[in-house]
Design an enzyme around this catalytic site. Structure first.
Site, PDB file in Angstrom:
ATOM      1  N   GLN A 184       0.833  -1.213   0.000  1.00  0.00           N
ATOM      2  CA  GLN A 184       0.000   0.000   0.000  1.00  0.00           C
ATOM      3  C   GLN A 184       0.860   1.252   0.000  1.00  0.00           C
ATOM      4  O   GLN A 184       0.338   2.354  -0.136  1.00  0.00           O
ATOM      5  CB  GLN A 184      -0.909   0.005   1.238  1.00  0.00           C
ATOM      6  CG  GLN A 184      -1.945  -1.104   1.239  1.00  0.00           C
ATOM      7  CD  GLN A 184      -2.839  -1.092   2.460  1.00  0.00           C
ATOM      8  OE1 GLN A 184      -2.969  -2.106   3.128  1.00  0.00           O
ATOM      9  NE2 GLN A 184      -3.480   0.025   2.775  1.00  0.00           N
ATOM     10  N   ARG A 214      -8.786  -0.545   7.829  1.00  0.00           N
ATOM     11  CA  ARG A 214      -9.755   0.371   7.234  1.00  0.00           C
ATOM     12  C   ARG A 214     -10.120   1.495   8.193  1.00  0.00           C
ATOM     13  O   ARG A 214     -11.300   1.796   8.431  1.00  0.00           O
ATOM     14  CB  ARG A 214     -11.007  -0.389   6.803  1.00  0.00           C
ATOM     15  CG  ARG A 214     -11.765   0.344   5.695  1.00  0.00           C
ATOM     16  CD  ARG A 214     -12.891  -0.447   5.122  1.00  0.00           C
ATOM     17  NE  ARG A 214     -13.476   0.301   4.013  1.00  0.00           N
ATOM     18  CZ  ARG A 214     -14.053  -0.259   2.969  1.00  0.00           C
ATOM     19  NH1 ARG A 214     -14.138  -1.550   2.867  1.00  0.00           N
ATOM     20  NH2 ARG A 214     -14.571   0.497   2.016  1.00  0.00           N
ATOM     21  N   CYS A 215      -9.090   2.096   8.758  1.00  0.00           N
ATOM     22  CA  CYS A 215      -9.340   3.246   9.634  1.00  0.00           C
ATOM     23  C   CYS A 215      -8.040   3.997   9.808  1.00  0.00           C
ATOM     24  O   CYS A 215      -6.994   3.548   9.374  1.00  0.00           O
ATOM     25  CB  CYS A 215      -9.869   2.808  10.987  1.00  0.00           C
ATOM     26  SG  CYS A 215      -8.631   2.040  12.028  1.00  0.00           S
ATOM     27  N   GLU A 242     -13.032   4.808   4.748  1.00  0.00           N
ATOM     28  CA  GLU A 242     -13.023   4.099   6.023  1.00  0.00           C
ATOM     29  C   GLU A 242     -14.228   4.388   6.900  1.00  0.00           C
ATOM     30  O   GLU A 242     -14.472   3.665   7.868  1.00  0.00           O
ATOM     31  CB  GLU A 242     -11.749   4.471   6.754  1.00  0.00           C
ATOM     32  CG  GLU A 242     -10.570   3.953   5.967  1.00  0.00           C
ATOM     33  CD  GLU A 242      -9.245   4.445   6.424  1.00  0.00           C
ATOM     34  OE1 GLU A 242      -9.217   5.430   7.180  1.00  0.00           O
ATOM     35  OE2 GLU A 242      -8.246   3.868   6.026  1.00  0.00           O
TER      36      GLU A 242
END
Ligand code: CDP
Length: 784
Positions: free
Chosen positions: A221, A368-369, A738
């Site tokens: 990523q 996802r945050c 997110e």
């Protein structure tokens, strides 16, 4: 105000279908495991069956004799090159391959390289490792007990305690609690879970002995940051490393850290001079790569008699497993957890977090945050519900009473964050209306009279996304800006390269829409490229919903530089001064004479063929954008559940999600992001946990135990939006990817607790399985 472009141009606000889907839907994606290079060989990990054991010996003789085996690397081999340990992204270090002892089940012990992956796997079974079992520490609450085994013998500090972090005004908060008419407490666990992306982690390391160039195809990523870290840690000159992140099948934070498998594949390729592929299995992914959460939290709220909140006090124990491999770039050990005051106007707050080691897989990644925001949002939204229930107030009315008001923005929280903009009541009102809240409450009352169980759960969350700004965020000292480089070709088509890296978010479509918006070049004429460190400008990658706030902003800024140059060329072509020109999407025209105009395509051609003297040829620009602040998207989610009194089964009957991410680039993509994130939130709330037994055996290490919602379990999501632009973002956007994962767990849990609240239930820890609910119903004597 965003000027609306035509559908042909396809700027912001157009629900354009995703460009990248053509290749994904036809099976033409190019993932790391699709990379096949001539002479490529395969790596396989030998992993520890024990959670805590001394490594007595490793015998590789039998394995080496298996035909096709090329090399076996152990921790001791790596130690000779000073690579047995590697730094983590958060000031700790982690074993690449075990030396001395193992600290969690499935820890990497040796790396076998063979001509094919099956031989590598067979040979791994033949590696004989002698272990001496040691006492196992699983419970984070026992980590600092005097009789707890000390896990990290490598550290100077002989303790399992990693850090203590506190923020806020302890004394003022204490005072508010002393004087408070009402106090409520909730102890809530954000359980250990895992992003479990569709594609597991892996790489192909390809060292070319002739050119001395190392190319790493990586599920990354953050390809640029990874290249720099490979260079610093491995001592390879950075210009000789090329990291290519091809298509990535989901990341959710799991593909931010550097894993031992990557390092071993690189070492093997450097040693053997051939490309080495290492792709982990599903179980290896679940058992050994970055876990998320594992926060054990207590929140207390002090309020007055009328239900106006005064102070928030939070105490948290963070279980980081064997190494603190939290992939988070803030200065704070608990990341952005101090956004835990949420959407509410607290006068004072105090928050403290202690981190400990246990015999579990390392990590603490931001699934996802943004670095512990999900934990924070879950905690405050649970605590608000607990206090509302204690005061016998409607949870929506209670929230309304305590929201930060629109005129208070920019709003400085008592824990130090400055929220950019918000209208929390507006989002909640819309959600209440969409769901038909009043009628649902009436229905619930009726149902309760009949003994039926129905719950309504609200979560009015605030997110913080878009890391940087550089003054607060860095990775190994590299500041958290991000970048875009746009080149307009002579025919008016363009290529745009960014420092971020999509893992399925649709960047190839949305970045092109930003260029279309800013320059009027149709989105279909713009190619977006990310993920190749030899071609893209330096950036810090995609996670924490940072792409839109950072690279999205950089794209607009680079496009504006191009527009400024285009203006000079247009003035030259139209034989007027720049001041006489006006811009309308895709063309400059002479003020008062709209027919005298030059399109961006004509200007692009002139940039290579007929440009004014003294001006450089070409039409391109690059921008590195350091956001002045995070962006703070928000929303209200409402979940309606029905509970079966016979089985404890929870049925999500309705789920309304109203999100506000400021100005939207592509509403269809945003809706897709919301659907995906809600489905993950549902799984966390009801299905998923990476648990451990007392011997440190990981439970939840396969998809038989770690459940992934299918279409059968997933309810219909009803989405809506409000729009409160970010005042500091170039086109008023906030990140969004997110929000649904951050905001939804509390809505699910609040709904189930609400369904059972009249039975005296105040809190249930996630995952709320039917078995858990059935046991509560049994205890309360209401099982039918
Ligand atoms: O960093 P990441 O791409 O995961 O998150 P994001 O910036 O929230 O973007 C997720 C997707 O939603 C991207 O394709 C964005 O361009 C899109 N998006 C949008 O269309 N409008 C917004 N205001 C925010 C994101």
């Amino acid at each position: 105000m965003i000027t609306k472009t035509t559908p042909e141009v396809g700027g912001m606000g157009h629900p354009i279908k995703r460009k990248e889907d053509a290749r994904f839907l036809q099976g033409k994606g190019n993932y790391v495991d699709d990379v096949h290079l001539p002479g490529m060989v395969y790596g396989h990990m030998v992993r520890s069956p024990y959670a805590h054991a001394r490594l007595k010996s490793i015998n590789t003789e039998k394995a080496k004799q298996l035909p096709g085996v090329l090399a076996i690397i152990t921790g001791e081999d790596l130690a000779k090159a000073n690579l047995a340990w590697m730094p983590t992204l958060f000031f700790d270090k982690q074993m690449v391959l075990a030396t001395g002892k193992v600290l969690f089940q499935a820890q990497e012990v040796a790396f076998v390289v063979a001509e094919d992956q099956y031989t590598a796997a067979d040979a791994a079974e033949l590696v004989e490792v002698e272990y001496e079992e040691l006492p196992v520490l699983v419970d984070p609450y026992k980590a600092t007990d005097p009789d707890a085994p000390i896990l990290r013998e490598d550290r100077e500090e002989k303790s399992n305690h990693i850090f203590h972090w506190e923020v806020g005004d302890r004394a003022a908060t204490e005072k508010d609690f002393q004087n408070a008419a009402v106090k409520a407490t909730v102890h809530a666990i954000s359980q250990r879970c895992h992003p479990a992306p569709l594609e597991t982690c892996g790489c192909v390391a390809d060292y070319n002995k002739a050119t001395e160039k190392l190319t790493i195809y990586l599920t990354s990523q953050a390809p640029h940051a990874h290249r720099t870290l490979f260079s610093i840690v491995g001592g390879i000159p950075e210009q000789n490393i090329r990291v290519i992140s091809p298509d990535i099948g989901g990341g959710f934070g799991n593909k931010v850290p550097i894993y031992p498998g990557y390092v071993c594949a690189v070492v093997a390729s450097l040693t053997l001079g051939v490309p080495v592929k290492w792709i982990e299995t599903r179980s290896e992914n679940l058992q050994s790569t970055g876990f998320a959460r594992d926060y054990h939290m207590t929140a207390e709220i002090a309020a007055d008699q009328n239900g106006k909140v005064k102070a928030l006090r939070v105490k948290t124990l963070a279980d980081h497993g064997a190494f603190n491999a939290a992939a988070q770039p803030t200065k704070f050990p608990a990341g952005l957890f101090s956004v835990c005051t949420g959407s509410y106007d607290f006068a004072n707050s105090f928050c403290e977090v202690d981190g400990v080691y246990t015999n579990k897989a390392p990590g603490g990644i931001a699934y996802r945050c943004s670095f512990r925001i999900t934990e924070a949002a879950y905690l405050i939204e649970r605590a608000i519900d607990v206090l509302a229930a204690q005061l016998k107030m409607d949870p929506a009315e209670f929230r309304r009473k305590n929201f930060i008001q629109p005129d208070q923005f920019p709003y400085k929280t008592p824990l130090g964050w400055t929220y950019d903009s918000g209208n929390y009541e507006g989002a909640m009102n819309k959600a209440l209306e969409m769901v038909g809240y009043k009628e649902l409450r009436k229905e619930q009352e009726e149902k309760r009279k009949k003994g039926e169980l129905m719950g309504i759960g609200i979560s009015s969350f605030t997110e913080a996304v878009g890391a940087g700004p550089a003054h607060t965020f860095d990775i190994a000292g590299i500041k958290m800006f991000d970048s875009a480089e746009i080149r307009v070709h002579p025919t008016g088509k363009a290529i745009c390269r960014m420092g971020t890296k999509s893992q399925g978010q649709g960047h190839e479509t949305t970045y092109a829409q930003i260029v279309a918006q800013e320059l009027g070049i149709p989105a279909s004429d713009v190619i977006i490229e990310e993920g190749d460190t030899d071609t893209a400008p330096y950036g810090l990658g995609t996670y924490a919903s940072r792409s839109t706030p950072t690279s999205g902003a950089a794209t607009a800024m680079a496009a504006r530089k191009i527009r400024d140059k285009a203006k000079k060329i247009a003035a030259h072509l139209l034989e007027c001064s720049e001041e006489d020109l006006e811009w309308e999407t895709g063309k400059f025209f002479v003020k008062g004479a709209p027919s005298k105009s030059k399109t961006i395509q004509e200007i692009a051609f002139a940039a290579y063929t007929n440009f004014p003297e003294g001006l450089e040829a070409g039409l391109e620009a690059v921008n590195y954008y350091d956001p002045p602040n995070l962006t703070f998207p928000f929303g209200t989610y409402i979940c309606v559940t029905d509970i079966d009194k016979g089985t404890g089964e929870i049925k999500v009957r309705r789920f309304v999600a109203v999100d506000d991410c400021g100005n939207v680039i592509n509403p269809m993509i945003v809706e897709g992001q919301i659907h995906g994130g809600l489905t993950e939130g549902l799984a966390i709330a009801f299905m998923q946990m990476i648990g451990y037994d007392e011997n440190g055996n990981v439970q939840g290490g396969t998809f038989m135990d770690y459940l992934i919602p299918t279409a059968v379990e997933t309810p219909h999501w009803e989405t809506g939006s409000t729009c409160t632009p970010s005042p500091h973002h170039p086109f008023g956007a906030k990140g969004v990817g997110e929000s649904p994962n951050v905001g939804s767990p509390a809505a699910f849990v609040n709904s189930v607790v609400d369904a059972l609240s009249h039975l005296g239930v105040k809190h249930i820890d996630m995952p709320i399985t039917p078995w858990k609910v059935w046991n509560i119903l049994k205890e309360k004597g209401v099982v039918s």
